[in-house]
Scaffold this active site. Structure first.
Site, PDB file in Angstrom:
ATOM      1  N   ARG D  87       0.833  -1.211   0.000  1.00  0.00           N
ATOM      2  CA  ARG D  87       0.000   0.000   0.000  1.00  0.00           C
ATOM      3  C   ARG D  87       0.867   1.259   0.000  1.00  0.00           C
ATOM      4  O   ARG D  87       0.525   2.263  -0.630  1.00  0.00           O
ATOM      5  CB  ARG D  87      -0.953   0.012   1.205  1.00  0.00           C
ATOM      6  CG  ARG D  87      -1.986  -1.114   1.262  1.00  0.00           C
ATOM      7  CD  ARG D  87      -2.801  -1.319   0.024  1.00  0.00           C
ATOM      8  NE  ARG D  87      -3.771  -2.401   0.158  1.00  0.00           N
ATOM      9  CZ  ARG D  87      -3.538  -3.681  -0.207  1.00  0.00           C
ATOM     10  NH1 ARG D  87      -2.389  -4.048  -0.736  1.00  0.00           N
ATOM     11  NH2 ARG D  87      -4.502  -4.588  -0.064  1.00  0.00           N
ATOM     12  N   GLU D  90       2.177   1.603  -3.436  1.00  0.00           N
ATOM     13  CA  GLU D  90       1.090   2.120  -4.284  1.00  0.00           C
ATOM     14  C   GLU D  90       0.946   3.632  -4.110  1.00  0.00           C
ATOM     15  O   GLU D  90       0.724   4.363  -5.079  1.00  0.00           O
ATOM     16  CB  GLU D  90      -0.208   1.400  -3.888  1.00  0.00           C
ATOM     17  CG  GLU D  90      -1.369   1.648  -4.832  1.00  0.00           C
ATOM     18  CD  GLU D  90      -2.620   0.866  -4.395  1.00  0.00           C
ATOM     19  OE1 GLU D  90      -2.709  -0.329  -4.680  1.00  0.00           O
ATOM     20  OE2 GLU D  90      -3.492   1.472  -3.733  1.00  0.00           O
ATOM     21  N   SER D 113      15.414  14.636   1.180  1.00  0.00           N
ATOM     22  CA  SER D 113      16.446  13.638   1.488  1.00  0.00           C
ATOM     23  C   SER D 113      15.845  12.426   2.188  1.00  0.00           C
ATOM     24  O   SER D 113      14.969  12.555   3.045  1.00  0.00           O
ATOM     25  CB  SER D 113      17.513  14.250   2.387  1.00  0.00           C
ATOM     26  OG  SER D 113      18.508  13.284   2.672  1.00  0.00           O
TER      27      SER D 113
END
Lengths: 146, 146, 146, 146, 146, 146, 146, 146, 146, 146
Positions: D87, D90, D113
C-alpha cells in the site's frame, strides 16, 4: 474496425444513452460481466447478440461485426497497478496455493477452467459498508493419463 | 518455529489423521478457505482457534503460537505457473478492466477490499462435468477527497 | 476528453493565471495534494469541486467532466527514476518491514489503507536547510477471520 | 555476527522480555521507528545506544557490535508483496508525480532527502476505525548548478 | 515547449554555429557537463543562464523558458546499452561495494550526494593513447539517528 | 579457496589488526580502491602484491593464491539498492548521454575504457559538510573501421 | 536526418541498384560487415568513406552527413528473438565461461575488446551443406593494477 | 556425480598437473574450446574421449561417466556481467541485424547452426597489443516451405 | 511495403473472398500452417508461390514482393497472454524437460530443429468434444565434437 | 518424500536397470511421455500405475506414494535456455498467432486444452537425417457466453 475502435464507440453510445450494464444486460438477455467483456474487446459475441446490442445503442452494423470477431486476449501489465484490479491480483497471490489445495481436495487433480467459465458481480447492502460479491463458476477439468 | 515449519507439521498431521479441510472447518467453526490459508502461513489465527486446531490435530502448543504470529504475505512467482493458479491470474488479466467498470458503475469510485474479505469454494455436481464455484466477498471502500 | 488532455489544459491554465496549489486549495476548499492528484488524473473529483475549479481557472465544462471520471490509476516505472520520487521508493524499501512491525505492534494484524487515506506536504523553515514534512493518514484495516 | 543473526537475537529477546518498540524507545531515548530499523539491520547505531539496548535486552556485547556496523541496505522485492508494504508502494506510484509538483512548487528544484530524514508512526483513535498517522521529515536538498 | 523539443533546437543551433560545449561554457560561465545536462533536459537552469545561452545561440525566449522548467529525470534503459555509458554502469557494478567500503571508512556511515554534486571531464594527452579523466564531487551526507 | 572465503578472511584480519585501506595501501604500495577491489574479489593481484598483503595481515599463502586467481566479475542487483551505490547508478542514468556527448566531442567516436582504468577516492574537508571526490581515469578507445 | 531515415534511404538505394554488400565493399574499400554496420546506424564512417558510398549509391550529401554522426548504439531485445541472432546469443550463453577460461589462460587476466575490433563473414561451400565462417578479431586488453 | 562436481574435479586435477587446455587438446585429439566446454559441463563427450581425458588427469571412471551425460545447457545471467563475456554479448547486440543481413544476402533465408558448430581461439601477437582471433563455424540451415 | 502492411492486405482480401486457409492451401499447393505463417510475416515465400497467392487473392505484385522478403522473426510477449497461445507455452514449460529426456534417449544428444521443420493442424471429431491434433516434424540435429 | 527426491530415485533405478521409457511404457501400459512426466514430478499417477512402476523398478512404496501426490507444476526459466527446449519455445513464439488463426478458423472461438491433453514422440528414420515427430492432442474448449 478493430476492437479498440469498437470499444470506444460502444462506450460513447452507452454514456450518451445513459444505459448501465444492467440495462444492456436486460435488453439483450446476457449477463452484465460477459456483455461488458465483449464491449471491452475480450470476448466475441454471437451474431444475434451483437446485432441486438447495436440496435439498442443505435450503432452501425460494422460495430456488430467487430463484436463477433475472435479477440486476441491480453493485458498491458503483468502486475496490474490500478488498486481495484491489483487487489484481485493480490488475492490470487495470497490465496493461490490455498485454493489449489482446497479445490483439489474436493475434486481431485485438475483445474478450474477459465474458458468454460462465468462470472457475476452483486452488491450486498450493509449498514457498516456495502460489500462486493464476486462469483466465479468454472468447469472442473481433471488431468488425465494417457 | 517459523510459518514454513508450522505448515509442514500441520499438513503431516492432517494427512496422518485423514482429515479434510471440511472436517477441520467443522471442528473449529471457521471456513475451510480461511483455515487452510492460516495453515499455509498466509493469515494469523486468534489464540483460541489456533489452540483448538492443535488439539484436534494433536500438535504442540508451539504450532499454535506460530499460527497466531502475524505473517509476511508473499508469493514466489509474479506470474503464477501452476495451471490451477494461472487460470485465476488469467481471469484477473482478461476480466480486470471489465470488473472495474461493472463494480464502479454499481458502487462509485472505489475498490473491493482484499483485507475485509472472505472467500468460499463449492462443488456443483453436473453430469456434463462438475463445476467449481468460487465466491469472493469484500467490503467496498470508496475513494474519498480531503 | 481524456485525463491526459485534461491534465495539460489544467496545468496550462494554472501557469497562465499564476496560481499555486495552495491558491487553488484555498479557492475550492480541498487540500493541495488531493487537488493536485485530481489534476494529474489520479483521483476523481465530486461534480461541484470540479465545476468550481474550472470556474476559477476559466476552463470549459468538458474539463470538469473529465475531472469527475473515475481514473485508471497507474505509473510508468515499477522502480521510479526521478530522484524526488525514487527517494520515497527507497524509504519504502529500506523501512517497509520496520514499519510493518511498528504499525502491527500498535494496531494488530492488518494494514494502513491507501484508499481511505489523506496526505499533506508542509515546509518547515530551518536555518540549516528547510525540511519537507510529509504526513500520511490512513485508516487501519484489520484482517479478519471467517 | 552478521545483521541477520543480530536481528533474530534481538527479536527473540524483545519477545522474551515482553517489550514493545515504545518501551525500548523510552529506555534508550531514541524514536521507535529508528530503533526498530536498527534492529532490522537497516541502520547503524552509535556505540552507546547499541550498548544500552543490549543491556536492556540482556544481550551479549557481540550483538551491540553488530548494531554499530554500517549496513548494506537492500530489499528483496522490487515491487513489495506484503499488503501493508505494498500500500505504501502504491501511494508512491499513485501520488509520486503529484508530490513532486507540490513539493517543488513550495521549495524549488530539488528533492527531499531520505538520508537526513526521520519518520514516526502514531495511532489516532477513531470510533469509525482507528487511523495510522505516518510522518516523514526530510531535509530539502536543492539541485545546484556548477 | 517541452524538454525534448528544447533539446533538439539547442543541438541544431549549437551545430549550426559550430560551438563546442567548452565554447558555450566559456560564454555563459558554467561548467560544460552541467551546461550539457541542462541542454539534454536533465537539469533546470537559472533564468539568467538560460537567457544568456539563448542569446549566444540566437534562440527564442521560449527555449529559455523550457530550460528553466524543473525536469522529470529518467532514462530509458535500466541497463544502458551504448558502450560508452555501459562501461560506466559496469564500473558501478564492479566497484560499487568497494567504493562503499572505502568511502564509509573515510567518512562514516552515509552517502555521497548526487544532488549537491558536480562533475567534470578532462582530456589527458598520452602518447600511448589519450585518457579520459572524470571527476565527481558530491557532498557527504551522514545517516543520522532520531 | 574461493574469492568469497578469501574476502571474509581478509576483512576479518583487517578488522583484527585495525588497518584501514590507506594503511594497507601504504604497506604494499598500491592504491586503496584497487587494493580493496582485489580484497572484494573483483580484481586479481600480481603474486608479489598478494604475498606482501598476506604477510602484513598474517594470512596463509592460500589466501594469496586466491588473490591471484582471475575473478569472474559480477553483481547481484541490476539496479543497486544500497543508497551509496544507487546514487552512482543514478548519476550514470541522469548524466550518461550528457557524458557521451561531452567526451565524444573532445575525443571523437569511442569510449572510456573500464579495463585500462584507475579510480581514487579523496576527502575534501569543508565547514559546510565534507565532500567526496571520486576520480575515474580510463584510456580512450577510438572506434575504428576495417 | 537521423540514422533510421539514413538506413532506409541506403537500403532502398542498394536494392534499386542491385548492389550486394560485397559490391559496396569493393567499391569503397572497406569490409562488408563494417560497411553494413555503418548503414544500419551502428558505426560512424569517416567523411571520405561516407561521401564515396553516397556517390556510388547516388544519394544526397545529407545521407553522408548522417553516416558520419557518432551513433548511440543499442538493441531492442535483451534476449534476441530472430533465430539467426538468437543462435549467436545462445553461443555466448553456452560457451561464455568456456571462452573466458581459454582466452585468459592464453593471454592473462583481461578481455577481448569490442571496440578495437573487426569481424568477417565467409561462405564455405560444402556438399553436405554450406557453412558460415564468422571471424572476430579484437585487441586483448589486460586488466592492470594501480 | 553431477556436472558441477565433475567440473570441480577436472579443474582441480588440471591445475594440479599444470596442464593447459592446449596440452589436454593435444593429448586427446580434440579442439581446446570443445574440450573445455565439456569440462564446464556444457557438452557431452564420446566414451573414449572421456576415458582418455580421465586417464591423462588421473581421475576416476565416475568422472568419465559424468562427462558422457547429456547436459542441460543454461546460463545464470540473461545479460552477462563479466566484462569478457559481456563484450561478446555486446557484439551480438550491436552487430546482430548487420550479421543477419550479410549472412542472408550470401546464403538465402536461414540461420547459422549453433549445434552443427565449432569454435576456435587463437592468439595473434602484435607489438601494438596482442589480438584475440575467435572463429565460429556453423552449418547454414535454410528455412524451407512445406 | 513492409510485412505488417502486407499482412493486413492479405487478411482483408482473404476475408473479402471468403477463403479459408485450407482453400488457399489447395489453391497454391502448400500446407495451411506454412502458408498462414507467410501471410503473418513469419516466413518468406518462394517467388512463384507468392505470385500464385496474389493472383488467387487479386492482390498487387507489391504484396508478392513483400512475401518473398526475408522476415525478422519476433514476438511481443516473452510469456504469451492469449489463452490459446499460452496453453502451448504452458506445455513447453510443463513438459520441456520430459521431452528433452524422451527425445534424447531415442536420438542421442542433440535437438529437434525449428528451421528444418513443418507443422500441421487437424480436427478430430469426437462426440465428447472435438480435439485438436497438432503435429510438429523437425529434423534431429546431433551435437558434434570438434 | 517430495517430488524431487522421488525423481532422483526413479532416474537412478531406471539407469541401474537399463530400462528405456519405452520399456517402462510397455511394462505399465501407459505412454512414454506421460510416464516420464510423472517421473519428472509434473503429473500424478493413479495408485495402481505408481505401484506397478515401483515394482518394475524395485523401489519402495514411499516412491509410489510420492508419484500419486498432486504436483505443483512450474518451471525455472520463463524463457527456456537449453537448446532442445528453447526451439519449442521459439516455435510457440514464431507460430503462435498463426496457429491461433488456423485452429480458430477450423473450430471457432476457443482454445486447445493443455489439461485434457496427450503427447507423443516418434522417430522417423531418414537417410538425410532422422526426424522427430511430436504429436499434441488436446480437447477443443469453446468460449461460451453467459
Amino acid at each position: 474496425m478493430n476492437k479498440v475502435e469498437m470499444h470506444h464507440l460502444i462506450m460513447a453510445a452507452k454514456a450518451r444513452k445513459g444505459f448501465s450494464w444492467d440495462d444492456l444486460s436486460a435488453a439483450v438477455g446476457k449477463a452484465p460481466v460477459w456483455l461488458a467483456s465483449v464491449c471491452y474487446g475480450m470476448n466475441s459475441a454471437p451474431q444475434e447478440v451483437a446485432a441486438h446490442l447495436c440496435e439498442v445503442l443505435e450503432l452501425d452494423a460494422e460495430v456488430a461485426t467487430a463484436m463477433t470477431a475472435y479477440p486476441v486476449k491480453g493485458w498491458d501489465q503483468a502486475i496490474p497497478q490500478d488498486p481495484l484490479i491489483y487487489r484481485l491480483y493480490e488475492v490470487v497471490g495470497v490465496y493461490g496455493p490455498t485454493l489449489k489445495d482446497v479445490i483439489q481436495e474436493k475434486f481431485g487433480d485438475g483445474i478450474m477452467s477459465a474458458i468454460d467459465f462465468s462470472m457475476h458481480v452483486e452488491k450486498i447492502e450493509d449498514p457498516k459498508g456495502d460489500r462486493v460479491l464476486l462469483t466465479l463458476n468454472g468447469k472442473f477439468l481433471p488431468y488425465r493419463s494417457w
